[in-house]
Design a protein around this motif. Structure first.
Motif, PDB file in Angstrom:
ATOM      1  N   THR A  97      40.974  34.872  32.833  1.00  0.00           N
ATOM      2  CA  THR A  97      40.362  34.980  34.150  1.00  0.00           C
ATOM      3  C   THR A  97      41.320  35.662  35.112  1.00  0.00           C
ATOM      4  O   THR A  97      42.473  35.264  35.226  1.00  0.00           O
ATOM      5  N   LYS A  98      40.835  36.684  35.806  1.00  0.00           N
ATOM      6  CA  LYS A  98      41.651  37.370  36.798  1.00  0.00           C
ATOM      7  C   LYS A  98      41.850  36.458  37.997  1.00  0.00           C
ATOM      8  O   LYS A  98      40.900  35.887  38.523  1.00  0.00           O
ATOM      9  N   LYS A  99      43.072  36.327  38.429  1.00  0.00           N
ATOM     10  CA  LYS A  99      43.384  35.467  39.575  1.00  0.00           C
ATOM     11  C   LYS A  99      42.832  36.074  40.860  1.00  0.00           C
ATOM     12  O   LYS A  99      42.777  37.288  41.016  1.00  0.00           O
ATOM     13  N   LEU A 128      39.758  35.931  42.075  1.00  0.00           N
ATOM     14  CA  LEU A 128      38.321  36.197  42.148  1.00  0.00           C
ATOM     15  C   LEU A 128      37.596  35.016  42.794  1.00  0.00           C
ATOM     16  O   LEU A 128      37.957  33.859  42.564  1.00  0.00           O
ATOM     17  N   THR A 150      41.250  39.537  48.319  1.00  0.00           N
ATOM     18  CA  THR A 150      40.137  39.944  47.452  1.00  0.00           C
ATOM     19  C   THR A 150      38.829  40.005  48.241  1.00  0.00           C
ATOM     20  O   THR A 150      38.079  40.981  48.126  1.00  0.00           O
TER      21      THR A 150
END
Length: 123
Positions: free
Chosen positions: A45-47, A49, A79
Motif C-alpha cells: 500500500t502506498k503511504k 493515500l 496528497t
C-alpha cells in the motif's frame, strides 16, 4: 470499536443512500457509484493515500477520514492537496463535525449529472 471506525461505518451508510456500494460487494439496488476502502500500513500500500476512493456518477472523490481528535500526517495533507490541484477529482478531509462537506459534494454531483445520459457498454 474505535471512534474512527464508528465514523467510517457512518460514512459507508451515507454512501449507500446514494447507491454507492463497496467495490466487489453485493448491491442492494441500482448502482450509481462504488467505494474502495484502503488499508494503510501494508507492504503493498502506498503511504499517504486517502482512506476511501469513491466514484460517483463518473466523478472521483478521495476521502481521508479522521475522528475529532485524529490528525492527518503531512503526507496525507499533501496528497489531498495534489488531488485537488490536479482538478481530476476531489480530495476531502472529513471529520464528524464537517461530514456535511461530503454530503454537499455528493449532492452537487447528483444535481449536475441528472441530465446526463450514461451509455452502457455496447451502446
Amino acid at each position: 470499536m474505535g471512534a474512527e471506525k464508528n465514523f467510517e461505518n457512518r460514512v459507508k451508510r451515507i454512501l449507500e443512500t446514494y447507491k454507492i456500494y463497496p467495490l466487489g460487494g453485493e448491491y442492494k439496488s441500482d448502482i450509481e457509484g462504488y467505494y474502495e476502502k484502503r488499508w494503510g500500513g501494508g507492504y503493498f500500500t502506498k503511504k499517504g493515500l486517502p482512506d476511501l476512493h469513491i466514484t460517483y456518477r463518473g466523478v472521483s472523490i478521495e476521502v481521508e477520514l479522521k475522528s475529532d481528535v485524529g490528525k492527518p500526517s503531512e503526507l496525507q495533507k499533501r496528497t489531498l492537496e495534489q488531488i485537488n490541484r490536479a482538478e481530476c477529482g476531489t480530495g476531502l478531509l472529513i471529520r464528524p463535525a464537517n461530514l456535511y462537506e461530503l454530503i454537499t459534494t455528493l449532492e452537487k454531483i447528483k444535481q449536475t449529472s441528472n441530465s446526463l445520459k450514461y451509455m452502457k457498454k455496447g451502446e
